[in-house]
Structure formats: C-alpha cells, structure tokens
Design an enzyme around this catalytic site. Structure first.
Site, PDB file in Angstrom:
ATOM      1  N   THR A  84     116.328  -7.435 -48.463  1.00  0.00           N
ATOM      2  CA  THR A  84     117.732  -7.019 -48.418  1.00  0.00           C
ATOM      3  C   THR A  84     118.126  -6.548 -49.825  1.00  0.00           C
ATOM      4  OG1 THR A  84     118.224  -9.390 -48.603  1.00  0.00           O
ATOM      5  CG2 THR A  84     118.610  -8.369 -46.466  1.00  0.00           C
ATOM      6  N   CYS A 259     116.621 -10.798 -56.618  1.00  0.00           N
ATOM      7  CA  CYS A 259     117.513 -11.886 -56.187  1.00  0.00           C
ATOM      8  C   CYS A 259     118.703 -12.002 -57.125  1.00  0.00           C
ATOM      9  CB  CYS A 259     116.748 -13.200 -56.137  1.00  0.00           C
ATOM     10  SG  CYS A 259     115.572 -13.271 -54.782  1.00  0.00           S
TER      11      CYS A 259
HETATM   12  N1  LIG Z   1     111.009 -13.215 -53.353  1.00  0.00           N
HETATM   13  C1  LIG Z   1     111.779 -14.248 -53.617  1.00  0.00           C
HETATM   14  O1  LIG Z   1     111.578 -14.963 -54.588  1.00  0.00           O
HETATM   15  C2  LIG Z   1     112.942 -14.603 -52.717  1.00  0.00           C
HETATM   16  C3  LIG Z   1     113.510 -15.873 -52.837  1.00  0.00           C
HETATM   17  C4  LIG Z   1     114.563 -16.216 -52.003  1.00  0.00           C
HETATM   18  C5  LIG Z   1     115.041 -15.292 -51.084  1.00  0.00           C
HETATM   19  N2  LIG Z   1     114.477 -14.042 -51.015  1.00  0.00           N
HETATM   20  C6  LIG Z   1     115.011 -13.133 -50.007  1.00  0.00           C
HETATM   21  O2  LIG Z   1     114.086 -13.096 -48.931  1.00  0.00           O
HETATM   22  C7  LIG Z   1     114.035 -11.782 -48.353  1.00  0.00           C
HETATM   23  C8  LIG Z   1     112.616 -11.237 -48.403  1.00  0.00           C
HETATM   24  O3  LIG Z   1     112.238 -11.108 -49.754  1.00  0.00           O
HETATM   25  P1  LIG Z   1     110.728 -10.875 -50.217  1.00  0.00           P
HETATM   26  O4  LIG Z   1     110.728 -11.005 -51.702  1.00  0.00           O
HETATM   27  O5  LIG Z   1     109.814 -11.726 -49.419  1.00  0.00           O
HETATM   28  O6  LIG Z   1     110.526  -9.353 -49.799  1.00  0.00           O
HETATM   29  P2  LIG Z   1     109.202  -8.471 -49.919  1.00  0.00           P
HETATM   30  O7  LIG Z   1     109.640  -7.111 -50.271  1.00  0.00           O
HETATM   31  O8  LIG Z   1     108.199  -9.173 -50.771  1.00  0.00           O
HETATM   32  O9  LIG Z   1     108.580  -8.459 -48.461  1.00  0.00           O
HETATM   33  C9  LIG Z   1     109.218  -8.052 -47.345  1.00  0.00           C
HETATM   34  C10 LIG Z   1     108.201  -7.636 -46.284  1.00  0.00           C
HETATM   35  O10 LIG Z   1     108.962  -7.246 -45.145  1.00  0.00           O
HETATM   36  C11 LIG Z   1     108.328  -6.105 -44.546  1.00  0.00           C
HETATM   37  N3  LIG Z   1     109.318  -5.413 -43.727  1.00  0.00           N
HETATM   38  C12 LIG Z   1     110.332  -4.599 -44.091  1.00  0.00           C
HETATM   39  N4  LIG Z   1     111.037  -4.213 -43.026  1.00  0.00           N
HETATM   40  C13 LIG Z   1     110.459  -4.805 -41.937  1.00  0.00           C
HETATM   41  C14 LIG Z   1     110.731  -4.804 -40.552  1.00  0.00           C
HETATM   42  N5  LIG Z   1     111.747  -4.117 -40.036  1.00  0.00           N
HETATM   43  N6  LIG Z   1     109.917  -5.506 -39.737  1.00  0.00           N
HETATM   44  C15 LIG Z   1     108.892  -6.210 -40.228  1.00  0.00           C
HETATM   45  N7  LIG Z   1     108.579  -6.247 -41.536  1.00  0.00           N
HETATM   46  C16 LIG Z   1     109.358  -5.568 -42.387  1.00  0.00           C
HETATM   47  C17 LIG Z   1     107.808  -5.314 -45.723  1.00  0.00           C
HETATM   48  O11 LIG Z   1     106.748  -4.463 -45.340  1.00  0.00           O
HETATM   49  C18 LIG Z   1     107.351  -6.442 -46.674  1.00  0.00           C
HETATM   50  O12 LIG Z   1     105.981  -6.752 -46.491  1.00  0.00           O
HETATM   51  C19 LIG Z   1     115.052 -10.948 -49.135  1.00  0.00           C
HETATM   52  O13 LIG Z   1     116.287 -11.013 -48.491  1.00  0.00           O
HETATM   53  C20 LIG Z   1     115.144 -11.687 -50.471  1.00  0.00           C
HETATM   54  O14 LIG Z   1     116.375 -11.474 -51.109  1.00  0.00           O
HETATM   55  C21 LIG Z   1     113.427 -13.693 -51.795  1.00  0.00           C
END
Ligand SMILES: NC(=O)c1ccc[n+]([C@@H]2O[C@H](COP(=O)([O-])OP(=O)(O)OC[C@H]3O[C@@H](n4cnc5c(N)ncnc54)[C@H](O)[C@@H]3O)[C@@H](O)[C@H]2O)c1
Length: 424
Positions: A84, A259
């Site tokens: 997001t 984040c």
């Molecule tokens: N990375 C962190 O440290 C962290 C910590 C807390 C919260 N978050 C939140 O968690 C969420 C995910 O973050 P992340 O860092 O894991 O993201 P990321 O970018 O590492 O991974 C997201 C994955 O989702 C896939 N994706 C995108 N659209 C999709 C869809 N429609 N269907 C299926 N797969 C899809 C992408 O290909 C990717 O592999 C975000 O909202 C982020 O703000 C992240």
C-alpha cells in the site's frame, strides 16, 4: 469452521506475506499467492531474494506457492498482505489492495474469513474493501462471510524480533469473527495477541505507531539542524538529555522505506477528508523529506572549507538500502542523496553489502561496486547506513578508504570519534 478445517491463503508474498506463510504453515495447510510469477518461481525453488526466510522453511509439505486463482478453491481463511504505497502526489495508492480484494471477492465462499494486513488509514477496510467483497461475492458481511484487520509489525533485518515473538493486534467485523481471528493468530504467535473492539481501532493503531516514530525522528532532525548551526554536538546533547527519566531517545537520521515515511500520509489523507489539516504530522514529514538536501548542504559546506584544487571529487557512499541490515531499497533517502551528487564536480561510487546492482535508469551513471577494495582513493566517504558490516569494519578502515585529509561524513552517528560537524 473447526481449527483442523482451517486452510490459510496469503495474498502477496513480500516481506510481510512470506513470513506469514511460513509461520502459519507450521500449524495449518497454507498456500501463498502472488501475482508476480517470478516471485512464485523463486519461492518454489527455496530462494527468498529478500533474505528473510531460509530455504528449509520454504520447502515444506504444508506450504505451497501459486500465481493461479484456480488453486485457491480449497482455502477458507484469506490474509491480504499486498503493498500500500503512496502516489507521486502523496495520496494513498490502493490499486494493489483493490485488485487483491476483487480477486478474493470472486473466490470466497460462505463462512470464509478475510483478514487485511496491509497498512491503510482508519476506515479503509470497512468503507472500501468490505463493500467490494460484498458486491463481487454477492454475500453479506457478518452473515455469509467475515472480515478482520490485523496490522503487521515485522521488522525486516531484525533477527531478534521475529513474527512469533511480536504481540499482534487483531480485530473482526463482529464478535464471532474477532474471536475466531484472534484464536487463529494466537495459535502461531508465542508473544500472544491483543484483540481490539473494531477494525478501525486496529487500522488506526498501526498507522499511529509509524507516525509517532516519524515525528519523533523529525523533531530530533530539527534539533540536529539547529545544533549544527550552533556548532554543538547533537549526539552529546541527546546523551545528556537522555539521563532524564522521561526523555525519549531517538537519533537524527534519514527516514525512508515504505512504512514510516509513507503511513503518515495515509492518516493525513483521512484527516483531511474529515476537514482536519494535520499540521504537526505534515510538518514532521516535511522535515524528514528534506533531510537528504540538508545532509548534502552540510557536506557541501565541509567541501568549501577544504578549498580543493581537483576538478572532480571522488565520493564513496557506504550503504544505500532504506535502513540497516536489510536489502530493501524502496524510498531510500540515500538514493535521493546520491542523486544530489549527480553533478560534474563529483564522481560517485557506492557500496552496499546487501545489494549487487540497481537496474533503475536514474542511477545508470553511478558506479555500484560489488566489493570494497580501493583504499586511499576517495575525497569524501559517507557512511549512509549503519549495516553491521560497516560497524564491524570500524572507523579506522572506513577512514582508510579516503585520501589523506578526506571528508568522512557519518549520517548514522555510529562513530562518535568523528568531528561533530561531520555527523548528522
Ligand atoms: N515490510 C515491512 O516491514 C512491513 C511492516 C509492516 C507492515 N507492512 C505493510 O504490509 C504490506 C505489504 O508490505 P511488504 O513490504 O510485504 O510488500 P512487498 O512489496 O515486499 O510485497 C508485496 C507482494 O505483493 C505482491 N502483490 C501485489 N499486488 C498483488 C495482488 N493483487 N495479488 C497478489 N499479490 C500481489 C507483489 O508481487 C509482492 O510480491 C504493506 O501494506 C506494508 O505497508 C510492511
């Protein structure tokens, strides 16, 4: 839904989703779904490019990976962990969340549960995602299917605090679902869960955790700007103030990533929608956004004081991920700083032990090294990220990359033996 009938499907296998998949698969039949086929293939082969999960945890008979919707029919507990981010204009970019929600809307069945983990503003799940699920599935929330929100707190690169030893906030759209969701999460989290009364509370709790951190760092960055102009050592001031029982210690620094530098914009968006301009939140954001320029200005003033005769200065930048000990470069403020050095007066080389190359066209003129070898070469050495690798090298070795009388600048304040004007 009895415990042994629960089959988990994780949507989005990035930093968050892959951890969820691995931990849930210890107890439940689990499938990880990602729209990126390359990601699915690498995970199937037992490789996580983010270095967060080991091969032995990926190759597990309880855990499958797929990019095909048709493989998901068996599953009844969906968790959404898609990105997001924000758009160029700093507004929430919900396209991944909406696309994942639409896909799930097409496959959910009666009594299924959908839990959102992606960070959003308070109200997003109930105002956008649930109506979309109802419309597409032609089922009614809290009657035919259920939803919840459980914000994620994993901290990539942090080996001490892993998924199962971080308390997790859970919530549901009704008493039945909140009990159920809480029970399922607490079955895989040793640290336990903290169940809240509503989805909005859970959404808001996540977004303020990161907003508070962003603002705390912004305040310290502002102190650092003031003290630098006053020729006072910021770290020594902070250490002194920290001897008081209620002082909160934060270092100045660059705030990047997806984040801390992003979530406050989600809250600001919602706040403006209800006619409140979140002034403190946005001014903290502005200070943190401007820090790469601030660092560049400070280094430029150190350069002016040296009166170099060379036309082109060799600059070495150590570290360019958005934070220490992980390979994530999303919204890295170091990359913004590197762009500021894009100027005929500088020849920039970069090294980060976690990254071998950056394909981005914007950085095509920059030399990204795979090994740190050249000693006594650089006029300016900038420690930009406090990776353990650099801390283990130590100040002396880092200094040795520079020519005699080089400028060593420590953005991370890791080496207090460096002059106060050469630290943030
Ligand atoms: N990375 C962190 O440290 C962290 C910590 C807390 C919260 N978050 C939140 O968690 C969420 C995910 O973050 P992340 O860092 O894991 O993201 P990321 O970018 O590492 O991974 C997201 C994955 O989702 C896939 N994706 C995108 N659209 C999709 C869809 N429609 N269907 C299926 N797969 C899809 C992408 O290909 C990717 O592999 C975000 O909202 C982020 O703000 C992240």
């Amino acid at each position: 839904m009895k415990k042994n009938n629960i089959k988990i499907c994780i949507f989005g296998l990035g930093y968050v989703g892959i951890k969820l998949a691995v931990h849930f698969s210890k107890k439940y039949k689990t499938i990880g779904f990602d729209s990126n086929i390359d990601r699915i293939n690498e995970l199937k082969s037992g490789y996580d490019k983010n270095s967060e999960v080991l091969k032995k945890n990926l190759i597990n008979k309880n855990l499958q990976f797929t990019h095909k919707n048709s493989d998901l029919n068996l599953y009844n507990f969906f968790i959404i962990a898609v990105p997001t981010p924000i758009k160029k204009n700093k507004q929430p970019d919900l396209k991944n969340l909406i696309s994942a929600t639409k896909q799930i809307g097409k496959i959910i069945k009666k009594n299924d549960i959908v839990v959102f983990e992606s960070t959003v503003y308070p109200g997003c799940t109930e105002e956008i995602c649930i109506p979309m699920l109802e419309k597409i599935s032609k089922m009614k929330i809290s009657k035919d299917f259920y939803c919840g929100y459980s914000p994620e707190r994993i901290n990539p690169g942090d080996k001490k605090r892993d998924f199962s030893n971080i308390i997790k906030v859970t919530s549901g759209c009704c008493l039945y679902s909140s009990n159920k969701i809480d029970r399922i999460y607490s079955s895989v989290i040793k640290a336990g869960t903290y169940r809240v009364d509503s989805i909005k509370i859970a959404e808001a709790s996540k977004v303020i955790e990161n907003t508070q951190r962003d603002l705390n760092i912004a305040l310290i960055n502002e102190f650092s700007i003031i003290f630098n102009k006053l020729n006072i050592d910021t770290m020594k001031v902070l250490n002194a103030a920290n001897t008081k029982w209620n002082f909160n210690f934060f270092k100045p620094g660059l705030v990047g990533g997806h984040c801390i530098g992003v979530d406050p914009y989600y809250l600001a968006y919602k706040s403006k929608k209800i006619n409140h301009n979140p002034k403190i939140l946005l001014s903290g954001r502005k200070i943190n956004e401007e820090m790469p320029h601030n660092v560049f200005k400070r280094i430029k003033s150190l350069i002016s004081s040296k009166k170099y005769s060379k036309k082109k200065l060799d600059v070495l930048i150590l570290g360019f991920t958005f934070k220490e000990n992980c390979s994530d470069i999303r919204n890295s403020k170091v990359l913004e700083l590197i762009k500021l050095f894009k100027n005929p007066k500088f020849k920039v080389s970069c090294f980060d032990p976690y990254i071998s190359k950056i394909n981005d066209k914007e950085f095509k003129d920059i030399k990204f090294m795979n090994k740190l070898t050249l000693r006594n070469k650089y006029d300016i050495v900038i420690l930009a990220v406090s990776h353990k690798y650099f801390l283990n090298l130590g100040f002396k070795k880092i200094k040795n990359f520079g020519v005699k009388n080089s400028i060593i600048y420590d953005i991370t304040n890791s080496f207090l033996e460096i002059n106060k004007l050469n630290r943030l």
